[in-house]
Design a protein around this motif. Structure first.
Motif, PDB file in Angstrom:
ATOM      1  N   UNK A 166       0.936  -0.780  -0.100  1.00  0.00           N
ATOM      2  CA  UNK A 166       0.150  -0.011   0.180  1.00  0.00           C
ATOM      3  C   UNK A 166       0.516   1.138   0.217  1.00  0.00           C
ATOM      4  N   UNK A 167       0.084   2.554  -0.154  1.00  0.00           N
ATOM      5  CA  UNK A 167       0.964   3.455  -0.533  1.00  0.00           C
ATOM      6  C   UNK A 167       0.267   4.699  -0.474  1.00  0.00           C
ATOM      7  N   UNK A 168       0.642   5.600   0.226  1.00  0.00           N
ATOM      8  CA  UNK A 168      -0.260   6.926  -0.044  1.00  0.00           C
ATOM      9  C   UNK A 168       0.318   8.277  -0.658  1.00  0.00           C
ATOM     10  N   UNK A 169      -0.095   8.898  -1.507  1.00  0.00           N
ATOM     11  CA  UNK A 169       0.704  10.267  -1.455  1.00  0.00           C
ATOM     12  C   UNK A 169       0.307  11.246  -1.877  1.00  0.00           C
ATOM     13  N   UNK A 170       1.480  12.276  -1.405  1.00  0.00           N
ATOM     14  CA  UNK A 170       0.191  13.736  -1.146  1.00  0.00           C
ATOM     15  C   UNK A 170       0.978  14.668  -2.363  1.00  0.00           C
ATOM     16  N   UNK A 171       0.024  15.265  -3.636  1.00  0.00           N
ATOM     17  CA  UNK A 171       0.461  16.372  -4.377  1.00  0.00           C
ATOM     18  C   UNK A 171      -0.315  16.902  -4.986  1.00  0.00           C
ATOM     19  N   UNK A 172       0.341  17.678  -5.707  1.00  0.00           N
ATOM     20  CA  UNK A 172      -0.865  18.799  -5.824  1.00  0.00           C
ATOM     21  C   UNK A 172      -0.107  19.146  -8.002  1.00  0.00           C
ATOM     22  N   UNK A 173      -1.244  19.766  -8.446  1.00  0.00           N
ATOM     23  CA  UNK A 173      -0.434  20.249  -9.173  1.00  0.00           C
ATOM     24  C   UNK A 173       0.649  21.888  -9.047  1.00  0.00           C
ATOM     25  N   UNK A 174       1.605  21.974  -9.888  1.00  0.00           N
ATOM     26  CA  UNK A 174       2.641  23.274  -9.553  1.00  0.00           C
ATOM     27  C   UNK A 174       1.152  24.680  -9.281  1.00  0.00           C
ATOM     28  N   UNK A 175       1.361  25.091  -8.787  1.00  0.00           N
ATOM     29  CA  UNK A 175       1.373  26.923  -8.803  1.00  0.00           C
ATOM     30  C   UNK A 175      -0.358  26.311  -8.306  1.00  0.00           C
ATOM     31  N   UNK A 176      -0.610  25.672  -8.466  1.00  0.00           N
ATOM     32  CA  UNK A 176      -2.310  24.460  -7.464  1.00  0.00           C
ATOM     33  C   UNK A 176      -2.231  25.311  -5.955  1.00  0.00           C
ATOM     34  N   UNK A 177      -3.603  24.983  -5.661  1.00  0.00           N
ATOM     35  CA  UNK A 177      -4.075  25.550  -4.260  1.00  0.00           C
ATOM     36  C   UNK A 177      -4.032  23.989  -3.876  1.00  0.00           C
ATOM     37  N   UNK A 178      -4.841  23.121  -4.574  1.00  0.00           N
ATOM     38  CA  UNK A 178      -5.438  22.030  -4.619  1.00  0.00           C
ATOM     39  C   UNK A 178      -4.671  21.605  -4.491  1.00  0.00           C
ATOM     40  N   UNK A 179      -4.891  20.243  -3.125  1.00  0.00           N
ATOM     41  CA  UNK A 179      -3.792  19.332  -2.623  1.00  0.00           C
ATOM     42  C   UNK A 179      -4.296  17.754  -2.716  1.00  0.00           C
ATOM     43  N   UNK A 180      -4.458  16.438  -3.308  1.00  0.00           N
ATOM     44  CA  UNK A 180      -5.168  15.320  -3.113  1.00  0.00           C
ATOM     45  C   UNK A 180      -3.814  14.707  -2.368  1.00  0.00           C
ATOM     46  N   UNK A 181      -4.564  13.673  -1.873  1.00  0.00           N
ATOM     47  CA  UNK A 181      -3.859  12.697  -0.967  1.00  0.00           C
ATOM     48  C   UNK A 181      -4.431  10.871  -1.586  1.00  0.00           C
ATOM     49  N   UNK A 182      -3.159  10.859  -2.585  1.00  0.00           N
ATOM     50  CA  UNK A 182      -4.295   9.331  -2.869  1.00  0.00           C
ATOM     51  C   UNK A 182      -4.072   8.015  -2.442  1.00  0.00           C
ATOM     52  N   UNK A 183      -4.983   7.331  -2.345  1.00  0.00           N
ATOM     53  CA  UNK A 183      -4.522   5.873  -1.826  1.00  0.00           C
ATOM     54  C   UNK A 183      -3.905   4.402  -2.981  1.00  0.00           C
ATOM     55  N   UNK A 184      -2.934   4.240  -2.832  1.00  0.00           N
ATOM     56  CA  UNK A 184      -2.527   3.080  -3.646  1.00  0.00           C
ATOM     57  C   UNK A 184      -2.715   1.685  -3.369  1.00  0.00           C
ATOM     58  N   UNK A 185      -2.849   0.844  -4.031  1.00  0.00           N
ATOM     59  CA  UNK A 185      -2.608  -0.461  -3.992  1.00  0.00           C
ATOM     60  C   UNK A 185      -1.890  -1.296  -4.463  1.00  0.00           C
ATOM     61  N   UNK A 186      -1.234  -2.600  -4.680  1.00  0.00           N
ATOM     62  CA  UNK A 186      -0.312  -3.547  -5.568  1.00  0.00           C
ATOM     63  C   UNK A 186      -1.006  -4.793  -6.249  1.00  0.00           C
ATOM     64  N   UNK A 187      -1.064  -4.252  -7.277  1.00  0.00           N
ATOM     65  CA  UNK A 187      -1.995  -5.448  -7.922  1.00  0.00           C
ATOM     66  C   UNK A 187      -0.967  -6.761  -8.923  1.00  0.00           C
ATOM     67  N   UNK A 188      -0.392  -7.443  -7.614  1.00  0.00           N
ATOM     68  CA  UNK A 188       0.795  -8.803  -8.384  1.00  0.00           C
ATOM     69  C   UNK A 188       0.459  -8.846  -9.700  1.00  0.00           C
ATOM     70  N   UNK A 189       1.687  -7.857 -10.630  1.00  0.00           N
ATOM     71  CA  UNK A 189       1.962  -8.710 -11.672  1.00  0.00           C
ATOM     72  C   UNK A 189       0.884  -7.329 -12.822  1.00  0.00           C
ATOM     73  N   UNK A 190       0.639  -6.595 -11.999  1.00  0.00           N
ATOM     74  CA  UNK A 190       0.167  -5.490 -12.707  1.00  0.00           C
ATOM     75  C   UNK A 190       0.430  -3.741 -12.543  1.00  0.00           C
ATOM     76  N   UNK A 191       0.868  -4.136 -10.953  1.00  0.00           N
ATOM     77  CA  UNK A 191       1.479  -2.960 -10.634  1.00  0.00           C
ATOM     78  C   UNK A 191       0.864  -2.324  -9.533  1.00  0.00           C
ATOM     79  N   UNK A 192       0.775  -0.119 -10.223  1.00  0.00           N
ATOM     80  CA  UNK A 192      -0.153  -0.180  -8.413  1.00  0.00           C
ATOM     81  C   UNK A 192      -1.751   0.615  -9.225  1.00  0.00           C
ATOM     82  N   UNK A 193      -2.619   0.503  -8.472  1.00  0.00           N
ATOM     83  CA  UNK A 193      -4.049   0.526  -8.424  1.00  0.00           C
ATOM     84  C   UNK A 193      -4.547   1.811  -8.391  1.00  0.00           C
ATOM     85  N   UNK A 194      -4.898   2.491  -7.521  1.00  0.00           N
ATOM     86  CA  UNK A 194      -5.941   3.951  -7.487  1.00  0.00           C
ATOM     87  C   UNK A 194      -6.991   2.940  -6.520  1.00  0.00           C
ATOM     88  N   UNK A 195      -7.367   3.948  -5.265  1.00  0.00           N
ATOM     89  CA  UNK A 195      -8.252   2.974  -5.045  1.00  0.00           C
ATOM     90  C   UNK A 195      -8.948   3.807  -4.315  1.00  0.00           C
TER      91      UNK A 195
END
Length: 206
Positions: A166-195
């Motif tokens: 599992x992974x958690x990333x906090x990101x935003x677009x450059x010069x944008x005040x809107x911030x997102x916290x994205x939760x990811x989960x790993x799927x074997x053989x297929x990669x990271x998937x947003x939850x």
């Protein structure tokens, strides 16, 4: 028989000749007048009929053009409607819910999200190194979930969750005040998937 006419006879003969000439002139004038009348009548009726043909042709052309324009407009409207329906159908998988959690404005989920793929072989190895394949694949998943291009995305924080799958990333677009916290989960053989995605009220990772 006498070799000459009397004066009376000559007079009568001249009168008859004069009448014949007058009648001939009158008859000629009558024929000319009738011919002129025929020419004028022909010009009025037949020429007028010929002139009406272009007008009728123009009217038919205008009707045809109007019908064609209406058909094109109908076709364009139909295409727009289908595009809108497809867009609505696509958007119907995305859900946005108001949140009562601290510092969370909205919770976003989308049942159409899929794993972003992986180049990792022999099992998944979580990595916090920015030069690793795992890190780059996490960035790809964060960009995919938020719609922010990687070259325009600021990563404020990226960590694993309860497990290394599992992974958690906090990101935003450059010069944008809107911030997102994205939760990811790993799927074997297929990669990271947003939850799920949290849209934050404030960026708490600055």
């Amino acid at each position: 028989m006498p070799e000459y006419y009397s004066r009376e006879e000559r007079k009568l003969a001249m009168q008859k000749s004069k009448r014949r000439k007058t009648n001939m002139i009158l008859n000629t004038l009558i024929v000319i007048v009738i011919a002129l009348i025929c020419i004028v009548a022909y010009s009025i009726f037949f020429a007028g009929s010929d002139n009406s043909k272009p007008a009728n042709d123009q009217k038919k052309a205008a009707t045809t053009n109007a019908a064609s324009a209406h058909k094109q407009t109908s076709s364009t409207d139909s295409s727009k409607k289908k595009t809108a329906e497809k867009s609505d159908k696509k958007q119907s998988t995305r859900k946005v819910v108001k949140s009562s959690e601290p510092n969370v404005k909205e919770v976003i989920t989308d049942s159409s999200w899929k794993p972003v793929g992986t180049e990792q072989t022999g099992g998944h190895v979580y990595s916090s190194s920015s030069s690793s394949i795992d890190w780059k694949e996490k960035l790809k998943a964060l960009s995919y979930a938020t719609g922010i291009p990687e070259d325009n995305m600021t990563v404020w924080f990226l960590e694993h969750g309860a497990t290394t799958d599992e992974a958690i990333g906090t990101v935003s677009a450059k010069n944008s005040p809107t911030t997102y916290r994205v939760y990811l989960t790993w799927v074997d053989g297929k990669g990271w998937k947003p939850v799920k995605i949290y849209e934050l009220i404030e960026n708490d990772k600055k």
